[in-house]
Design a protein around this motif. Structure first.
Motif, PDB file in Angstrom:
ATOM      1  N   ARG A 148      39.578  37.719 -13.126  1.00 30.33           N
ATOM      2  CA  ARG A 148      40.452  36.598 -12.776  1.00 30.33           C
ATOM      3  C   ARG A 148      39.838  35.741 -11.677  1.00 30.33           C
ATOM      4  O   ARG A 148      39.170  36.242 -10.787  1.00 30.33           O
ATOM      5  N   ILE A 149      40.089  34.439 -11.733  1.00 22.72           N
ATOM      6  CA  ILE A 149      39.655  33.517 -10.689  1.00 22.72           C
ATOM      7  C   ILE A 149      40.901  32.846 -10.132  1.00 22.72           C
ATOM      8  O   ILE A 149      41.717  32.312 -10.879  1.00 22.72           O
ATOM      9  N   SER A 150      41.038  32.854  -8.800  1.00 20.74           N
ATOM     10  CA  SER A 150      42.261  32.322  -8.198  1.00 20.74           C
ATOM     11  C   SER A 150      42.031  31.071  -7.353  1.00 20.74           C
ATOM     12  O   SER A 150      42.989  30.463  -6.913  1.00 20.74           O
ATOM     13  N   LYS A 151      40.761  30.681  -7.127  1.00 19.27           N
ATOM     14  CA  LYS A 151      40.482  29.514  -6.287  1.00 19.27           C
ATOM     15  C   LYS A 151      39.632  28.511  -7.052  1.00 19.27           C
ATOM     16  O   LYS A 151      38.695  28.869  -7.748  1.00 19.27           O
ATOM     17  N   LEU A 152      39.970  27.225  -6.888  1.00 19.46           N
ATOM     18  CA  LEU A 152      39.215  26.164  -7.556  1.00 19.46           C
ATOM     19  C   LEU A 152      37.750  26.154  -7.125  1.00 19.46           C
ATOM     20  O   LEU A 152      36.865  25.859  -7.931  1.00 19.46           O
ATOM     21  N   GLU A 153      37.492  26.493  -5.865  1.00 22.98           N
ATOM     22  CA  GLU A 153      36.126  26.455  -5.343  1.00 22.98           C
ATOM     23  C   GLU A 153      35.191  27.391  -6.108  1.00 22.98           C
ATOM     24  O   GLU A 153      33.990  27.167  -6.164  1.00 22.98           O
ATOM     25  N   LEU A 184      39.285  18.928 -14.529  1.00 26.23           N
ATOM     26  CA  LEU A 184      39.417  19.765 -15.723  1.00 26.23           C
ATOM     27  C   LEU A 184      40.245  21.023 -15.499  1.00 26.23           C
ATOM     28  O   LEU A 184      40.700  21.639 -16.462  1.00 26.23           O
ATOM     29  N   VAL A 185      40.441  21.427 -14.240  1.00 28.18           N
ATOM     30  CA  VAL A 185      41.129  22.689 -13.958  1.00 28.18           C
ATOM     31  C   VAL A 185      42.232  22.511 -12.924  1.00 28.18           C
ATOM     32  O   VAL A 185      42.273  21.523 -12.203  1.00 28.18           O
ATOM     33  N   GLU A 186      43.126  23.498 -12.877  1.00 28.74           N
ATOM     34  CA  GLU A 186      44.224  23.511 -11.915  1.00 28.74           C
ATOM     35  C   GLU A 186      44.570  24.954 -11.581  1.00 28.74           C
ATOM     36  O   GLU A 186      44.252  25.867 -12.349  1.00 28.74           O
ATOM     37  N   VAL A 187      45.231  25.156 -10.456  1.00 30.02           N
ATOM     38  CA  VAL A 187      45.692  26.485 -10.059  1.00 30.02           C
ATOM     39  C   VAL A 187      47.181  26.570 -10.358  1.00 30.02           C
ATOM     40  O   VAL A 187      47.947  25.676  -9.989  1.00 30.02           O
ATOM     41  N   THR A 201      53.701  37.792  -8.878  1.00 24.64           N
ATOM     42  CA  THR A 201      53.036  36.589  -9.363  1.00 24.64           C
ATOM     43  C   THR A 201      51.672  36.485  -8.712  1.00 24.64           C
ATOM     44  O   THR A 201      51.461  36.941  -7.591  1.00 24.64           O
ATOM     45  N   VAL A 202      50.734  35.906  -9.448  1.00 19.34           N
ATOM     46  CA  VAL A 202      49.372  35.723  -8.964  1.00 19.34           C
ATOM     47  C   VAL A 202      48.933  34.291  -9.244  1.00 19.34           C
ATOM     48  O   VAL A 202      49.434  33.654 -10.159  1.00 19.34           O
ATOM     49  N   SER A 203      47.989  33.806  -8.458  1.00 20.49           N
ATOM     50  CA  SER A 203      47.413  32.480  -8.690  1.00 20.49           C
ATOM     51  C   SER A 203      46.251  32.631  -9.666  1.00 20.49           C
ATOM     52  O   SER A 203      45.442  33.543  -9.541  1.00 20.49           O
ATOM     53  N   VAL A 204      46.188  31.692 -10.626  1.00 20.41           N
ATOM     54  CA  VAL A 204      45.143  31.728 -11.642  1.00 20.41           C
ATOM     55  C   VAL A 204      44.663  30.305 -11.873  1.00 20.41           C
ATOM     56  O   VAL A 204      45.453  29.366 -11.927  1.00 20.41           O
ATOM     57  N   VAL A 205      43.351  30.144 -12.029  1.00 18.18           N
ATOM     58  CA  VAL A 205      42.788  28.850 -12.389  1.00 18.18           C
ATOM     59  C   VAL A 205      42.839  28.740 -13.902  1.00 18.18           C
ATOM     60  O   VAL A 205      42.423  29.656 -14.609  1.00 18.18           O
ATOM     61  N   ARG A 206      43.378  27.621 -14.403  1.00 17.69           N
ATOM     62  CA  ARG A 206      43.424  27.415 -15.847  1.00 17.69           C
ATOM     63  C   ARG A 206      42.939  26.011 -16.187  1.00 17.69           C
ATOM     64  O   ARG A 206      42.921  25.116 -15.341  1.00 17.69           O
ATOM     65  N   ALA A 207      42.572  25.827 -17.433  1.00 17.70           N
ATOM     66  CA  ALA A 207      42.045  24.546 -17.897  1.00 17.70           C
ATOM     67  C   ALA A 207      43.188  23.563 -18.129  1.00 17.70           C
ATOM     68  O   ALA A 207      44.159  23.880 -18.803  1.00 17.70           O
ATOM     69  N   LYS A 208      43.068  22.342 -17.549  1.00 15.16           N
ATOM     70  CA  LYS A 208      44.056  21.281 -17.791  1.00 15.16           C
ATOM     71  C   LYS A 208      43.857  20.691 -19.178  1.00 15.16           C
ATOM     72  O   LYS A 208      44.802  20.227 -19.808  1.00 15.16           O
ATOM     73  N   GLN A 209      42.610  20.669 -19.609  1.00 15.83           N
ATOM     74  CA  GLN A 209      42.263  20.133 -20.935  1.00 15.83           C
ATOM     75  C   GLN A 209      41.137  20.979 -21.496  1.00 15.83           C
ATOM     76  O   GLN A 209      40.590  21.835 -20.801  1.00 15.83           O
ATOM     77  N   ASP A 210      40.799  20.753 -22.757  1.00 15.00           N
ATOM     78  CA  ASP A 210      39.735  21.520 -23.386  1.00 15.00           C
ATOM     79  C   ASP A 210      38.422  21.314 -22.641  1.00 15.00           C
ATOM     80  O   ASP A 210      38.057  20.193 -22.300  1.00 15.00           O
ATOM     81  N   ILE A 211      37.724  22.408 -22.416  1.00 20.27           N
ATOM     82  CA  ILE A 211      36.408  22.362 -21.769  1.00 20.27           C
ATOM     83  C   ILE A 211      35.400  22.826 -22.806  1.00 20.27           C
ATOM     84  O   ILE A 211      35.512  23.927 -23.352  1.00 20.27           O
TER      85      ILE A 211
END
Length: 105
Positions: free
Chosen positions: A76-81, A59-62, A39-49
């Protein structure tokens, strides 16, 4: 029952039991290989951007997801920062992973 009829019946029963054992072993092996995925951490959109919208923490979550060949590690992006404060170069639909290629330079 005649003696000649018992031999094919016994052989058929033995072949059937062997087939069932091979099937059970195959299913167990398939289940075991599926549970070993990383498993890997991924930043994804909580809602449409929207396109050209600044990305905020609302707007985003891990999330944790399985390693996937369609989600290349280099993009891939794994950190919110890494995402917060950036601008979306393209529209990002809800629940889609935020990739480096979707962000403006």
């Amino acid at each position: 029952m005649k003696g000649k009829a018992i031999i094919p019946l016994a052989l058929g029963l033995a072949v059937g039991l062997l087939a069932v054992k091979l099937l059970v072993d195959f299913v167990k092996k398939a289940q075991a290989s599926g549970s070993e995925r990383q498993t890997v951490s991924v930043v994804r959109a909580k809602q449409d951007i929207a396109e050209l919208q600044e990305i905020t923490t609302e707007l985003v979550e891990v999330v944790e997801t399985t390693e996937n060949q369609f989600l290349p590690a280099a993009d891939r992006i794994s950190k919110l920062e890494e995402v917060v404060g950036r601008v979306a170069a393209k529209a990002i639909p809800q629940k889609l992973p935020v990739l480096k290629s979707l962000l403006a330079p």
